[in-house]
Design a protein around this motif. Sequence first.
Motif, mmCIF file in Angstrom:
data_model
loop_
_atom_site.group_PDB
_atom_site.id
_atom_site.type_symbol
_atom_site.label_atom_id
_atom_site.label_comp_id
_atom_site.label_asym_id
_atom_site.label_seq_id
_atom_site.Cartn_x
_atom_site.Cartn_y
_atom_site.Cartn_z
ATOM 1 N N UNK A 150 3.518 -0.847 7.005
ATOM 2 C CA UNK A 150 3.702 -1.108 5.576
ATOM 3 C C UNK A 150 3.438 0.179 4.810
ATOM 4 N N UNK A 151 4.377 0.542 3.941
ATOM 5 C CA UNK A 151 4.184 1.713 3.097
ATOM 6 C C UNK A 151 4.208 1.303 1.635
ATOM 7 N N UNK A 152 3.104 1.544 0.962
ATOM 8 C CA UNK A 152 3.032 1.286 -0.462
ATOM 9 C C UNK A 152 3.402 2.558 -1.214
ATOM 10 N N UNK A 153 3.919 2.450 -2.434
ATOM 11 C CA UNK A 153 4.374 3.625 -3.178
ATOM 12 C C UNK A 153 3.301 4.711 -3.267
ATOM 13 N N UNK A 154 3.682 5.906 -2.840
ATOM 14 C CA UNK A 154 2.778 7.051 -2.951
ATOM 15 C C UNK A 154 1.595 7.024 -2.013
ATOM 16 N N UNK A 155 1.616 6.168 -0.992
ATOM 17 C CA UNK A 155 0.473 6.050 -0.096
ATOM 18 C C UNK A 155 0.904 6.218 1.360
ATOM 19 N N UNK A 172 2.744 -7.570 1.310
ATOM 20 C CA UNK A 172 2.777 -6.464 0.347
ATOM 21 C C UNK A 172 3.204 -6.942 -1.035
ATOM 22 N N UNK A 173 3.221 -8.262 -1.238
ATOM 23 C CA UNK A 173 3.624 -8.841 -2.509
ATOM 24 C C UNK A 173 5.089 -9.213 -2.569
ATOM 25 N N UNK A 174 5.909 -8.613 -1.700
ATOM 26 C CA UNK A 174 7.335 -8.948 -1.636
ATOM 27 C C UNK A 174 7.671 -9.731 -0.368
ATOM 28 N N UNK A 175 7.030 -9.357 0.731
ATOM 29 C CA UNK A 175 7.271 -9.991 2.033
ATOM 30 C C UNK A 175 5.929 -10.366 2.652
ATOM 31 N N UNK A 176 5.964 -11.390 3.485
ATOM 32 C CA UNK A 176 4.751 -11.780 4.195
ATOM 33 C C UNK A 176 5.066 -12.036 5.662
ATOM 34 N N UNK A 177 4.240 -11.478 6.526
ATOM 35 C CA UNK A 177 4.274 -11.729 7.965
ATOM 36 C C UNK A 177 3.115 -12.632 8.320
ATOM 37 N N UNK A 178 3.356 -13.631 9.155
ATOM 38 C CA UNK A 178 2.281 -14.451 9.713
ATOM 39 C C UNK A 178 2.450 -14.484 11.228
ATOM 40 N N UNK A 179 1.429 -14.055 11.940
ATOM 41 C CA UNK A 179 1.425 -14.098 13.411
ATOM 42 C C UNK A 179 0.359 -15.082 13.852
ATOM 43 N N UNK A 180 0.768 -16.101 14.571
ATOM 44 C CA UNK A 180 -0.185 -17.086 15.060
ATOM 45 C C UNK A 180 -0.365 -16.917 16.561
ATOM 46 N N UNK A 181 -1.593 -16.609 16.973
ATOM 47 C CA UNK A 181 -1.923 -16.520 18.389
ATOM 48 C C UNK A 181 -2.477 -17.856 18.846
ATOM 49 N N UNK A 182 -1.905 -18.390 19.903
ATOM 50 C CA UNK A 182 -2.445 -19.632 20.460
ATOM 51 C C UNK A 182 -2.045 -19.752 21.918
ATOM 52 N N UNK A 183 -2.499 -20.822 22.559
ATOM 53 C CA UNK A 183 -2.294 -20.995 23.989
ATOM 54 C C UNK A 183 -0.877 -21.445 24.307
#
Length: 301
Positions: free
Chosen positions: A90-95, A159-170
């Motif tokens: 993820x790249x935020x503006x100027x960072x 990042x306010x525009x997109x969201x990732x959700x990773x669920x770890x389970x068996x």
Amino acid sequence: PPSTPAPSAPPAAPPATPPASPPATATGAGDPHIRGAHGDTFDFKGEDKVVYSMFSARGFAVNARFVHDVYSLGEKEVHGSFITEAYASVQLPGQDIVQIGFNANRPDVAQLAIGQRRTGLAISPFGVNEAGVDTFKQGDLVVTLSKPHMNSAVLEVSDGSWRLACKAHLYPYSTTNKEKKRLDISFSQLKPEAAANVAPHGLVGQTFDGDNVAVDGAQDDYKGKVVVTKAMGEGAIEGSASDYVVPTPFSVDFAYSRFYAESAAPRDVSKLTGLKKKVDMGSKLEASSTNDNPTDAHDSI
């Protein structure tokens, strides 16, 4: 005396604020089964231990490692694959670019790198009946690692525009499958304008094309006692599977990369050979990759 004028009518009530629209989401799960932002469906086995671009938008990219395995699905023996690792950039503006790594085999930790700085998030390990949440924030970036269940952990990156959700389970049938772990991944569009100038891409990201057309591609046949998966998204993805391979886990470079793009049009759906269906998804756009479980439609065939 002059009559008293009737009181004026009270001002009209302001219109009710409409409820916030649900986010657009897509998922990738199981062996792995992809569900696109418009309900597109296709399977993608991947090559063993290879890392693919799942999602690529301007300043927001997610890759995943696919690992082949033989496992039990009730009375079936499946020669398939699972997603075991996810790598977000993820790249935020100027960072600096923030890199976040999450491994199904160590779901109690998430590794973060910001330039030369190294840090991480931590919760209690699987098998410990203790809920927990750890959070990292930098500007609009929010990274959260939580444990909603004794044998489940969720990494969320937004990042306010997109969201990732990773669920770890068996794995399904966890005892028979030696309590191995895997990841299910989903993506949500949080702002309608997020894809206005740069349409996302990647195996899952390309389904956020804004056309309300679902494209169904190759899906594996789960009939019989022994199942050998082979589908690689044929018909539902631009190009071929090899176009989505990235050279290193956090690399944002592949054939359709959008990470540094100033502008990019959506994919040309007319060139895809999969089954196309017009749908009305409204503003709910989500996509995902999920793993096999006993209630999947595949398993009831």
